[in-house]
Design a protein around this motif. Structure first.
Motif, PDB file in Angstrom:
ATOM      1  N   ALA A 100      38.064  38.566  37.589  1.00  4.84           N
ATOM      2  CA  ALA A 100      39.044  39.284  38.390  1.00  4.84           C
ATOM      3  C   ALA A 100      39.100  40.734  37.932  1.00  4.84           C
ATOM      4  N   PRO A 101      38.968  41.704  38.845  1.00 11.05           N
ATOM      5  CA  PRO A 101      39.036  43.108  38.458  1.00 11.05           C
ATOM      6  C   PRO A 101      40.484  43.582  38.325  1.00 11.05           C
ATOM      7  N   ASN A 102      40.669  44.740  37.695  1.00  6.41           N
ATOM      8  CA  ASN A 102      42.001  45.339  37.593  1.00  6.41           C
ATOM      9  C   ASN A 102      42.417  46.005  38.896  1.00  6.41           C
ATOM     10  N   GLU A 103      41.427  46.524  39.619  1.00  9.56           N
ATOM     11  CA  GLU A 103      41.699  47.191  40.874  1.00  9.56           C
ATOM     12  C   GLU A 103      40.536  46.971  41.828  1.00  9.56           C
ATOM     13  N   LEU A 104      40.788  47.249  43.093  1.00  9.57           N
ATOM     14  CA  LEU A 104      39.804  47.001  44.136  1.00  9.57           C
ATOM     15  C   LEU A 104      39.666  48.242  45.007  1.00  9.57           C
ATOM     16  N   ARG A 105      38.428  48.671  45.219  1.00 19.09           N
ATOM     17  CA  ARG A 105      38.152  49.749  46.158  1.00 19.09           C
ATOM     18  C   ARG A 105      38.015  49.125  47.550  1.00 19.09           C
ATOM     19  N   LEU A 106      38.712  49.687  48.525  1.00 10.97           N
ATOM     20  CA  LEU A 106      38.704  49.136  49.874  1.00 10.97           C
ATOM     21  C   LEU A 106      38.227  50.195  50.868  1.00 10.97           C
ATOM     22  N   VAL A 107      37.235  49.832  51.666  1.00 14.04           N
ATOM     23  CA  VAL A 107      36.716  50.696  52.731  1.00 14.04           C
ATOM     24  C   VAL A 107      36.915  49.986  54.055  1.00 14.04           C
ATOM     25  N   THR A 108      37.345  50.717  55.070  1.00  9.89           N
ATOM     26  CA  THR A 108      37.345  50.178  56.436  1.00  9.89           C
ATOM     27  C   THR A 108      36.638  51.182  57.327  1.00  9.89           C
ATOM     28  N   TRP A 109      35.810  50.650  58.275  1.00 11.16           N
ATOM     29  CA  TRP A 109      35.002  51.541  59.113  1.00 11.16           C
ATOM     30  C   TRP A 109      34.626  50.821  60.410  1.00 11.16           C
ATOM     31  N   ASN A 110      34.987  51.433  61.532  1.00  9.96           N
ATOM     32  CA  ASN A 110      34.495  50.976  62.832  1.00  9.96           C
ATOM     33  C   ASN A 110      33.139  51.623  63.035  1.00  9.96           C
ATOM     34  N   VAL A 111      32.084  50.810  63.109  1.00  5.36           N
ATOM     35  CA  VAL A 111      30.721  51.347  63.083  1.00  5.36           C
ATOM     36  C   VAL A 111      30.118  51.541  64.476  1.00  5.36           C
ATOM     37  N   ASP A 112      30.877  51.263  65.544  1.00  4.25           N
ATOM     38  CA  ASP A 112      30.499  51.617  66.914  1.00  4.25           C
ATOM     39  C   ASP A 112      29.270  50.860  67.430  1.00  4.25           C
ATOM     40  N   THR A 219      48.694  42.892  33.566  1.00  5.61           N
ATOM     41  CA  THR A 219      48.993  42.670  32.144  1.00  5.61           C
ATOM     42  C   THR A 219      49.648  41.316  31.892  1.00  5.61           C
ATOM     43  N   ASP A 220      50.216  40.705  32.955  1.00  9.66           N
ATOM     44  CA  ASP A 220      50.863  39.398  32.759  1.00  9.66           C
ATOM     45  C   ASP A 220      50.107  38.269  33.448  1.00  9.66           C
ATOM     46  N   GLY A 221      48.827  38.503  33.756  1.00  6.05           N
ATOM     47  CA  GLY A 221      48.036  37.443  34.371  1.00  6.05           C
ATOM     48  C   GLY A 221      47.311  37.925  35.609  1.00  6.05           C
ATOM     49  N   VAL A 222      47.089  37.005  36.538  1.00  4.39           N
ATOM     50  CA  VAL A 222      46.338  37.330  37.752  1.00  4.39           C
ATOM     51  C   VAL A 222      47.248  37.187  38.965  1.00  4.39           C
ATOM     52  N   ARG A 223      47.220  38.182  39.826  1.00  2.29           N
ATOM     53  CA  ARG A 223      47.951  38.132  41.095  1.00  2.29           C
ATOM     54  C   ARG A 223      46.940  38.145  42.248  1.00  2.29           C
ATOM     55  N   GLU A 320      55.999  43.785  47.136  1.00  2.00           N
ATOM     56  CA  GLU A 320      56.856  44.564  46.250  1.00  2.00           C
ATOM     57  C   GLU A 320      56.099  45.164  45.075  1.00  2.00           C
ATOM     58  N   HIS A 321      55.125  44.443  44.552  1.00  2.04           N
ATOM     59  CA  HIS A 321      54.429  44.899  43.345  1.00  2.04           C
ATOM     60  C   HIS A 321      53.048  45.490  43.629  1.00  2.04           C
ATOM     61  N   LEU A 322      52.685  45.594  44.900  1.00  6.38           N
ATOM     62  CA  LEU A 322      51.349  46.073  45.249  1.00  6.38           C
ATOM     63  C   LEU A 322      51.301  47.598  45.282  1.00  6.38           C
ATOM     64  N   LEU A 323      50.239  48.149  44.723  1.00  3.65           N
ATOM     65  CA  LEU A 323      49.999  49.587  44.765  1.00  3.65           C
ATOM     66  C   LEU A 323      48.787  49.859  45.647  1.00  3.65           C
ATOM     67  N   THR A 351      42.348  52.558  47.116  1.00  4.53           N
ATOM     68  CA  THR A 351      42.239  51.708  45.929  1.00  4.53           C
ATOM     69  C   THR A 351      43.499  50.853  45.820  1.00  4.53           C
ATOM     70  N   ILE A 352      43.317  49.580  45.517  1.00  2.00           N
ATOM     71  CA  ILE A 352      44.423  48.608  45.472  1.00  2.00           C
ATOM     72  C   ILE A 352      44.566  48.054  44.059  1.00  2.00           C
ATOM     73  N   SER A 353      45.810  47.945  43.611  1.00  2.55           N
ATOM     74  CA  SER A 353      46.086  47.315  42.320  1.00  2.55           C
ATOM     75  C   SER A 353      47.532  46.794  42.342  1.00  2.55           C
ATOM     76  N   PHE A 354      47.963  46.188  41.256  1.00  2.00           N
ATOM     77  CA  PHE A 354      49.349  45.739  41.144  1.00  2.00           C
ATOM     78  C   PHE A 354      50.074  46.553  40.082  1.00  2.00           C
ATOM     79  N   LYS A 355      51.349  46.790  40.315  1.00  2.00           N
ATOM     80  CA  LYS A 355      52.170  47.528  39.353  1.00  2.00           C
ATOM     81  C   LYS A 355      52.311  46.735  38.057  1.00  2.00           C
ATOM     82  N   LYS A 356      52.479  47.469  36.979  1.00  2.00           N
ATOM     83  CA  LYS A 356      52.779  46.799  35.705  1.00  2.00           C
ATOM     84  C   LYS A 356      54.186  46.223  35.777  1.00  2.00           C
ATOM     85  N   PRO A 357      54.398  45.007  35.322  1.00  2.00           N
ATOM     86  CA  PRO A 357      55.732  44.389  35.397  1.00  2.00           C
ATOM     87  C   PRO A 357      56.726  45.100  34.506  1.00  2.00           C
TER      88      PRO A 357
END
Length: 357
Positions: A100-112, A219-223, A320-323, A351-357
């Motif tokens: 499980a990564p700490n953060e995720l890079r997200l791309v969205t693209w309509n490619v026509d 830091t407190d596990g996996v979400r 609530e905890h999503l960044l 970029t997507i991650s979760f806030k530190k509790p």
């Protein structure tokens, strides 16, 4: 909590249907995007395109069991496949070290899918993502593509970068109810779960959402964050359907066991103030900090046409905890080697991650 790599063999399984792509002029594309009907604009899927068909491929093509949601839409599982260099084919059983990564890079693209040479244009987009956006080593990523056709889908599966670094779903364009559709790529090092497709019951254009659950380390596990890839109903006539479709996605993002949700794609929000606020009505936040800034428009420049540029592509989220970082517009001015626009849309990156509790 440290990352502990585990070598596993992933096995995802399911199936369904398709046809083929077509080309349209720029004026027809603009008309279909912004509300002027044309003879070749999207229409209701025929009964033949919505019936499971047989396949001669090595993977099973029997109809996946679907469930009806509370909104009346149909939800079914998808097959996710990774490429095996040993077997020289895409397979639902592929070996990869997963964590499980700490953060995720997200791309969205309509490619026509409407412009000619969809395969060459998609290869241009993938090369750009590889070289300039997701780094040569390809950090943990999820790529949401809309408006693929059969030719560009085949080009996707033939791209070495995709084969080396990603799992892809659906595994066949036969899952689409019309001749074009969406596909999601997830880094094959991520232990994702539950690839699914939500078919909108009210769509006259065969529209749907692809869903997947991705674990992120905190830091407190996996979400778990649920990612949705969608292309909402087009045209002025699609205005009453878009809020229903987005609400159906939002409901899926709030499912039990999900800690946060993100939906990216071509939202086609071309209407008045109520159309511009369908995400708010669905309880979603906009990942664009400056929504009225023209620099965040994603359509209307490649090429210029009689319609004004618009922010058709968006990323919405809840939790609530999503960044979710403010989106960055990518791919401006991108052309193939022969000078053709790679797409009439720009892409978005966050970029997507979760806030530190």
């Amino acid at each position: 909590m440290p990352k502990i790599p585990v070598s596993v063999i992933t096995d995802h399984t399911a199936e369904n249907e398709n046809s083929r792509g077509l080309d349209r002029s720029v004026s027809e594309k603009a008309a279909s995007k912004l509300g002027t009907p044309s003879p070749s604009s999207d229409t209701t899927p025929s009964s033949s395109s919505s019936t499971p068909s047989s396949s001669t491929s090595s993977s099973s093509a029997t109809s996946a069991q679907s469930v009806m949601t509370s909104t009346g839409d149909h939800l079914h599982s998808l097959t996710a496949k990774g490429y095996s260099y040993r077997k020289l084919k895409w397979t639902s059983k592929y070996r990869s070290t997963k964590q499980a990564p700490n953060e995720l890079r997200l791309v969205t693209w309509n490619v026509d899918f409407m412009a000619p040479y969809s395969d060459a244009r998609l290869r241009c987009i993938l090369s750009y993502l590889h070289a300039s956006v997701l780094s040569p080593k390809t950090e943990p990523s999820c790529v949401l593509l809309q408006e693929l056709d059969a030719a560009s889908f085949n080009a996707l599966l033939a791209t070495d970068w995709v084969r080396k670094y990603f799992a892809v779903f659906p595994d066949t364009p036969k899952e689409w109810r019309v001749h074009y559709g969406n596909a999601t790529l997830v880094s094959r090092t991520i232990p994702f779960q539950n690839p699914q497709m939500l078919d909108f019951c009210d769509s006259r254009m065969g529209r749907s959402a692809i869903l997947v659950d991705i674990p992120l380390l905190t830091t407190d596990g996996v979400r778990t964050v649920r990612i949705a890839n969608t292309h909402l109903e087009s045209l002025v006539e699609g205005t009453p359907r878009r809020p229903k479709q987005l609400n159906a996605i939002a409901d899926m993002l709030r499912a039990e066991g999900i800690d946060g949700g993100v939906v990216g794609g071509d939202m086609n929000m071309i209407g008045d103030a109520s159309d511009q606020s369908i995400h708010t009505a669905a309880g979603l936040d906009d990942a664009c900090l400056f929504p009225d800034d023209p620099s965040f428009h994603t359509w209307g420049y490649q090429p210029r046409c009689q319609y004004p540029p618009r922010r058709l592509d968006r990323v919405f989220f809840l939790g609530e905890h999503l960044l979710v970082d403010s989106v960055e517009v990518i791919g401006k001015g991108l052309r193939t080697k022969k000078g053709q626009w790679a797409s009439d849309h720009h892409g978005l990156l966050t970029t997507i991650s979760f806030k530190k509790p």
